[in-house]
Write an enzyme that holds these catalytic residues in place. Structure first.
Site, PDB file in Angstrom:
ATOM      1  CE  LYS A  11       0.574   1.550   4.467  1.00 31.22           C
ATOM      2  NZ  LYS A  11       1.209   2.789   4.837  1.00 31.22           N
ATOM      3  CB  SER A 105      -0.432  -4.292   7.425  1.00 34.95           C
ATOM      4  OG  SER A 105       0.222  -3.603   8.453  1.00 34.95           O
ATOM      5  CG  ASP A 138      -1.283   0.703   8.113  1.00 37.14           C
ATOM      6  OD1 ASP A 138      -2.142   1.594   8.298  1.00 37.14           O
ATOM      7  OD2 ASP A 138      -0.071   0.939   7.940  1.00 37.14           O
TER       8      ASP A 138
HETATM    9  O1  C5P Z   1      -1.198  -0.754  15.196  1.00 38.73           O
HETATM   10  P1  C5P Z   1       0.264  -0.941  14.935  1.00 38.73           P
HETATM   11  O2  C5P Z   1       0.859  -2.037  15.788  1.00 38.73           O
HETATM   12  O3  C5P Z   1       0.587  -1.117  13.498  1.00 38.73           O
HETATM   13  O4  C5P Z   1       0.981   0.406  15.380  1.00 38.73           O
HETATM   14  C1  C5P Z   1       2.363   0.503  15.570  1.00 38.73           C
HETATM   15  C2  C5P Z   1       2.662   1.736  16.395  1.00 38.73           C
HETATM   16  O5  C5P Z   1       2.333   2.906  15.665  1.00 38.73           O
HETATM   17  C3  C5P Z   1       1.839   1.858  17.670  1.00 38.73           C
HETATM   18  O6  C5P Z   1       2.471   1.221  18.752  1.00 38.73           O
HETATM   19  C4  C5P Z   1       1.785   3.354  17.891  1.00 38.73           C
HETATM   20  O7  C5P Z   1       2.987   3.804  18.459  1.00 38.73           O
HETATM   21  C5  C5P Z   1       1.752   3.894  16.476  1.00 38.73           C
HETATM   22  N1  C5P Z   1       0.394   4.191  15.968  1.00 38.73           N
HETATM   23  C6  C5P Z   1      -0.315   5.267  16.496  1.00 38.73           C
HETATM   24  N2  C5P Z   1      -1.559   5.567  15.992  1.00 38.73           N
HETATM   25  C7  C5P Z   1      -2.082   4.842  14.983  1.00 38.73           C
HETATM   26  C8  C5P Z   1      -1.371   3.754  14.430  1.00 38.73           C
HETATM   27  C9  C5P Z   1      -0.135   3.461  14.955  1.00 38.73           C
HETATM   28  O8  C5P Z   1       0.160   5.958  17.422  1.00 38.73           O
HETATM   29  N3  C5P Z   1      -3.283   5.176  14.509  1.00 38.73           N
END
Ligand code: C5P
Length: 288
Positions: A11, A105, A138
């Site tokens: 993506k 993702s 994602d």
């Molecule tokens: O959800 P994911 O594990 O992919 O997110 C990785 C990191 O990115 C999270 O621990 C956070 O620090 C940050 N994040 C965030 N807000 C989001 C998506 C991700 O702060 N909407």
């Protein structure tokens, strides 16, 4: 034993805006997302009788539930209550890792779609996206693919009119960036520039590729450490000099991409960037 081989598309973020920090520690985002043909290939097999097995062709990637593809299989099993009877996932990586292109993702999303296709537990795409939300922010978008607006943590999705087909040159500089660190950096500054998301949505509605490309913007580019920001900007300007209609960093970077309506110009940008960078790809947009 059911087994299938599937593609997991990369993506790109045509826009990325951070609206604010949430009480749960995540951030509210507003992003226009786009799938491209560049993809990992996964082979998923259930009923192996061997528990959870993950193999990848990159030795440094985890081969346990820390791998998002494996986490997705476990989440699928938990939510649907269907015993997979052992699952084996083999991943051939082509999407650069830790690059802002949703590689992990997308692998997770491909596993969810594949398990549902093979086992028929009655989950529609929205339900699969809901399972994906447990795995990463994602993943819900990657379940859907195509052109979409992602809001909230990334899980509130609105499908959009498809971006008119175009050629895409993708270049990942050699450094890597920590996603949580970049979010912390955004928290510490007042953002000077934001993407014109409404303008991008209107241009998509009008089928205006140039109008989308001209308005692409990612707020994370502004908070990169200065040497990295300079390198990202240099790749962006090389793409534009070669005729990209617009160029942008994707996600939390460091990958930069350019959109081209002309195949020859895209090829010449790809050829030039390949002289300097190892991870350079010539690809195209896809609707799903
Ligand atoms: O959800 P994911 O594990 O992919 O997110 C990785 C990191 O990115 C999270 O621990 C956070 O620090 C940050 N994040 C965030 N807000 C989001 C998506 C991700 O702060 N909407």
């Amino acid at each position: 034993m059911p087994k299938e081989t599937v593609l997991a598309r990369a993506k790109l973020n045509l826009t990325l805006d951070v609206l604010g920090k949430r009480p749960d520690g995540y951030h509210d985002l507003k992003m226009v997302m786009q799938s491209v043909a560049l993809a990992d290939t996964l082979t998923v097999e259930t009923g192996t009788g061997e528990g959870l097995e993950v193999r990848t062709d990159l030795s440094f990637l985890p081969n346990n539930e820390k791998n998002l593809a494996a986490a997705a299989a476990l989440a699928f099993q938990t939510v649907t209550g269907r015993d997979l009877g052992g699952v084996a996932i083999a991943i051939e990586k082509r999407i650069p890792v830790c690059a802002g292109m949703g590689g992990g993702s997308s692998d997770a999303a491909a596993v969810l779609r594949s398990l549902e296709r093979m086992l028929g537990t009655g989950q529609d795409l929205a339900a699969l996206a809901g399972i994906g939300e447990r795995v990463g922010s994602d993943v819900p978008y990657c379940v859907l693919g195509g052109t979409a607006l992602a809001e909230g943590r990334g899980e509130v999705l609105t499908p959009l009119s498809a971006l008119p087909h175009c050629h895409v040159v993708i270049c990942k500089p050699a450094f890597s960036i920590s996603t949580p660190e970049l979010f912390r950096a955004v928290d510490g500054v007042r953002l000077r520039c934001r993407p014109d998301t409404d303008g991008v949505l209107a241009a998509l509605e009008a089928g205006d590729l140039g109008g989308v490309a001209r308005r692409m913007y990612n707020v994370f580019e502004d908070v990169l450490p200065s040497r990295q920001r300079t390198e990202v900007a240099a790749i962006r300007s090389a793409l534009v000099q070669h005729g990209a209609l617009g160029a942008n960093m994707s996600g939390t970077g460091p990958t930069v991409f350019g959109l081209f309506d002309d195949a020859d110009r895209a090829r010449s940008a790809w050829e030039e960037l390949r002289q300097t960078y190892r991870d350079v790809f010539l690809t195209e947009t896809v609707e799903q």
